[in-house]
Design a protein around this motif. Structure first.
Motif, PDB file in Angstrom:
ATOM      1  N   LEU A  49      -3.384  -9.238 -14.260  1.00 27.03           N
ATOM      2  CA  LEU A  49      -3.725  -8.067 -13.454  1.00 27.03           C
ATOM      3  C   LEU A  49      -5.160  -7.597 -13.681  1.00 27.03           C
ATOM      4  O   LEU A  49      -5.637  -6.687 -13.000  1.00 27.03           O
ATOM      5  CB  LEU A  49      -2.759  -6.920 -13.779  1.00 27.03           C
ATOM      6  N   GLY A  50      -5.831  -8.203 -14.659  1.00 28.49           N
ATOM      7  CA  GLY A  50      -7.182  -7.773 -14.974  1.00 28.49           C
ATOM      8  C   GLY A  50      -7.236  -6.490 -15.778  1.00 28.49           C
ATOM      9  O   GLY A  50      -8.298  -5.867 -15.910  1.00 28.49           O
ATOM     10  N   ILE A  51      -6.090  -6.077 -16.348  1.00 31.54           N
ATOM     11  CA  ILE A  51      -6.047  -4.844 -17.149  1.00 31.54           C
ATOM     12  C   ILE A  51      -6.718  -5.059 -18.498  1.00 31.54           C
ATOM     13  O   ILE A  51      -7.433  -4.190 -18.993  1.00 31.54           O
ATOM     14  CB  ILE A  51      -4.590  -4.371 -17.327  1.00 31.54           C
ATOM     15  N   GLN A  65     -12.279 -15.740  -9.624  1.00 31.06           N
ATOM     16  CA  GLN A  65     -11.863 -15.159 -10.892  1.00 31.06           C
ATOM     17  C   GLN A  65     -11.143 -13.824 -10.657  1.00 31.06           C
ATOM     18  O   GLN A  65     -11.587 -12.996  -9.850  1.00 31.06           O
ATOM     19  CB  GLN A  65     -13.080 -14.933 -11.796  1.00 31.06           C
ATOM     20  N   VAL A  66     -10.046 -13.630 -11.365  1.00 28.82           N
ATOM     21  CA  VAL A  66      -9.263 -12.398 -11.239  1.00 28.82           C
ATOM     22  C   VAL A  66      -9.980 -11.256 -11.957  1.00 28.82           C
ATOM     23  O   VAL A  66     -10.316 -11.349 -13.136  1.00 28.82           O
ATOM     24  CB  VAL A  66      -7.847 -12.582 -11.827  1.00 28.82           C
ATOM     25  N   VAL A  71      -8.466  -7.689  -7.107  1.00 24.31           N
ATOM     26  CA  VAL A  71      -7.179  -8.302  -6.753  1.00 24.31           C
ATOM     27  C   VAL A  71      -6.274  -7.320  -6.011  1.00 24.31           C
ATOM     28  O   VAL A  71      -6.317  -6.118  -6.249  1.00 24.31           O
ATOM     29  CB  VAL A  71      -6.434  -8.831  -8.010  1.00 24.31           C
ATOM     30  N   ASN A  72      -5.474  -7.866  -5.109  1.00 24.69           N
ATOM     31  CA  ASN A  72      -4.489  -7.060  -4.391  1.00 24.69           C
ATOM     32  C   ASN A  72      -3.103  -7.476  -4.874  1.00 24.69           C
ATOM     33  O   ASN A  72      -2.379  -8.195  -4.193  1.00 24.69           O
ATOM     34  CB  ASN A  72      -4.622  -7.262  -2.877  1.00 24.69           C
ATOM     35  N   GLU A 149      -0.668  -9.278  -2.205  1.00 28.26           N
ATOM     36  CA  GLU A 149      -0.579 -10.730  -2.013  1.00 28.26           C
ATOM     37  C   GLU A 149       0.330 -11.361  -3.068  1.00 28.26           C
ATOM     38  O   GLU A 149       1.048 -12.318  -2.792  1.00 28.26           O
ATOM     39  CB  GLU A 149      -1.971 -11.351  -2.107  1.00 28.26           C
ATOM     40  N   MET A 150       0.259 -10.835  -4.289  1.00 28.32           N
ATOM     41  CA  MET A 150       1.129 -11.299  -5.363  1.00 28.32           C
ATOM     42  C   MET A 150       1.795 -10.090  -6.023  1.00 28.32           C
ATOM     43  O   MET A 150       1.174  -9.029  -6.149  1.00 28.32           O
ATOM     44  CB  MET A 150       0.349 -12.100  -6.409  1.00 28.32           C
TER      45      MET A 150
END
Length: 296
Positions: A49-51, A65-66, A71-72, A149-150
């Motif tokens: 999630l990029g957290i 790259q995430v 990101v959605n 999307e995911m």
């Protein structure tokens, strides 16, 4: 192109939480991410999630790259929590706008998913007044209201009664039909078996098993029989030195070490004219495989 995770690792001080894991989602469907408590699942999800940032490796979505801002994705965390003093509608609108959704579009999406999950009557109620199950459904709506999307679902069926679990099952099926990519993490192995074609099991941050679930199970020998007879057959099972795993009303689950044991038992029952309504030789369940891989 989907999601691609390559040789990803993450450490906290001197503890390696995730150790060089790789997997890929190259088409819509449900992917199972499994492991015991503390195995590294939540850390993996937060990196997806990029957290939190990875220490090494690559995570890409459709070749890019995430990053959290780009990101959605939708996320249902294992740690449940809604804002108790705020109306449900206002919370859902806030989360939708946070993902860049225009207000009118968000309003229509909230209405749609509230009807699907049967929570329309609670939209103008403070969340603290809802039951645990209905709060869970509100969080599910929050995870998908912005048309991600995911979608990452961490223990999605926890706290749901059978009726609401069935609603969620149908939602997941419909989302896959719409082309969504879903990662599901759960300790309920039957849910993973029902939805996931591919799985990854991690233990102490390392990959211990991954691949197509059907192909994985095919590599294992049969280990049990399920049978239903017209009378008690305990004596036959004792004579054959077979272990009864479960029995009630002449319905049996019996452990076997070899398929030959099953065939010998069936021959004996037929010879003695015991009526058999069901006799099925079964492969190990995902639960069996999971325990074998991480049970220690």
């Amino acid at each position: 192109m989907g999601l691609k995770v390559e040789n990803v690792s993450k450490s906290f001080l001197d503890k390696k939480a995730v150790d060089n894991i790789s997997f890929e989602l190259d088409k819509p469907g449900v992917f199972g991410l499994l492991g015991t408590n503390g195995a590294g699942k939540t850390t993996t999800i937060r990196m997806l999630l990029g957290i939190i940032k990875k220490n090494s490796g690559s995570i890409t979505w459709n070749g890019k790259q995430v990053e959290r801002k780009s990101v959605n994705f939708g996320y249902l965390p294992e740690e449940r929590g809604v804002y108790p003093k705020i109306k449900v509608y206002d919370q859902l609108m806030y989360f939708a706008k946070l993902k860049g959704m225009p207000e009118k579009e968000a309003e229509a999406s909230i209405k749609k998913w509230a009807e699907v999950f049967k929570v329309t009557e609670y939209l103008n109620v403070n969340a603290e007044k809802l039951s645990k199950g209905n709060q869970q459904k509100i969080q599910l709506v929050a995870a998908i209201v912005h048309n991600p999307e995911m979608i990452i679902l961490d223990e999605p069926f926890s706290g749901l009664d059978p009726v609401n679990a069935e609603i969620l099952k149908n939602v997941i099926i419909d989302l896959v039909k719409e082309g969504k990519y879903i990662i599901m993490s759960s300790h309920q192995m039957y849910s993973i078996e029902e939805f996931c074609s591919d799985i990854l099991i991690i233990n102490k941050g390392k990959t211990v098993l991954q691949g197509n679930l059907k192909e994985i199970k095919e590599k294992y020998p049969a280990n049990r029989i399920e049978l239903i007879s017209n009378e008690n057959i305990d004596s036959y099972l004792k004579e054959a030195n077979l272990e009864i795993e479960n029995s009630k009303n002449n319905e049996y689950t019996v452990k076997i070490k070899d398929e030959k044991d099953a065939h010998k038992l069936l021959e004996k029952l037929v010879k003695d004219k015991i009526i058999i309504e069901k006799f099925e030789i079964k492969k190990p369940t995902l639960n069996d495989i999971f325990i074998e891989k991480v049970g220690e």
